[in-house]
Design an enzyme around this catalytic site. Structure first.
Site: not given
Length: 299
Positions: A144, A168, A241, A244, A267, A276
């Site tokens: 990210r 995150k 992004h 990514r 994730h 994806y």
């Protein structure tokens, strides 16, 4: 003239908005003004392209589409105010798209497009090695942009071929580095140590610095990627992004396990990564429609 106070008075006295709505619009204005201040420009003189870049940044920050739509509403209201007050003769926000909450497949670059961007880096410039390393880290490790900005030298394990990323929720994960990302990041750091810029106090730990010795911001990296895309002839609107997304899609197309991709991307839920898989199926269907004998004209 204090535009912020004038705008707040307009919302209160002329629009007669509720307290919550007024506070929301002012928060949208403050976010917009702060972003333009970072870029060295002003919100009052914004172009449609610049407002589009601001919205791309909201996406980069992971702001939900519903919240993005509300911010767009606030932006439109501000430029309507400038028109009413005669402070602008046009409305750069008129054609801004409002993000929809529905799940949208992300933009993905081809391998040829990414290679073209890499070739467009001016390796003779002071920042050439840095920009090439940034490109390789975004695409080669799927970081990210916030993770790239915060990346510290102590988290690079060149010999082992891994980078330790804080994602995150302050969660850490080990992500493999591609050979080009190792090569160009090492070269960049070696040149930086030898020739500068010297880090400012408190900035010594960061990998990627600007010319003044401060760590790069999301906005700076956004412009680096957007400029390289333009030089490479990529006509679609992309952001960091996008690299990514391309990383994950190309891994899946190459046969990588979805769980492994989930871990590399950081994730929380496999459901986030499954987009994806859907992209891969969509592309497969397009190939069938284009090339299967039953779909060819004249059959």
């Amino acid at each position: 003239m204090n535009l912020r106070k004038e705008y707040e008075a307009y919302l209160l006295l002329e629009r007669g908005l509720s307290e919550n709505t007024r506070l929301g619009y002012m928060a949208d204005y403050d976010r917009l003004a702060a972003w333009f201040e970072q870029t060295g420009n002003s919100a009052e003189s914004a172009t449609q392209t610049e407002l589009g870049a601001f919205l791309d940044t909201l996406h980069e920050l992971g702001i939900a589409p519903r919240s993005q739509a509300r911010i767009v509403s606030g932006i439109k209201n501000y430029y309507k105010f400038l028109l009413v007050e005669g402070l602008r003769g046009d409305n750069p926000s008129a054609l801004l798209d409002v993000p929809h909450p529905g799940r949208k497949l992300p933009e993905v670059l081809t391998i040829d497009e990414i290679n073209a961007m890499a070739r467009c880096v001016d390796m003779d410039s002071d920042q050439g090695l840095r920009n090439r390393a940034i490109l390789e880290m975004l695409y080669g490790s799927g970081l990210r942009v916030s993770e790239l900005c915060a990346l510290e030298r102590s988290r690079l394990y060149f010999d082992e071929g891994f980078v330790l990323v804080t994602g995150k929720g302050s969660k850490e994960r080990m992500v493999p580095m591609s050979e080009p990302s190792i090569e160009f990041t090492k070269q960049y750091l070696e040149r930086r140590d030898a020739e500068g810029p010297d880090p400012k106090p408190g900035e010594e730990a960061y990998v990627f610095l600007n010319r003044r010795g401060s760590h790069l911001t999301r906005v700076m990296i956004f412009y680096i990627v957007r400029e390289l895309a333009g030089l490479a002839g990529v006509r679609r609107t992309i952001s960091p992004h996008t690299l990514r997304h391309s990383f994950a899609t190309h891994l899946l197309e190459g046969g990588a396990n979805l769980r492994a991709i989930q871990q590399m991307l950081g994730h929380e839920s496999i459901g986030t990564t499954e987009i994806y898989l859907h992209m891969d199926n969509t592309r497969l269907r397009e190939e069938i429609l284009q090339h299967h004998p039953r779909n060819l004209r004249g059959c």
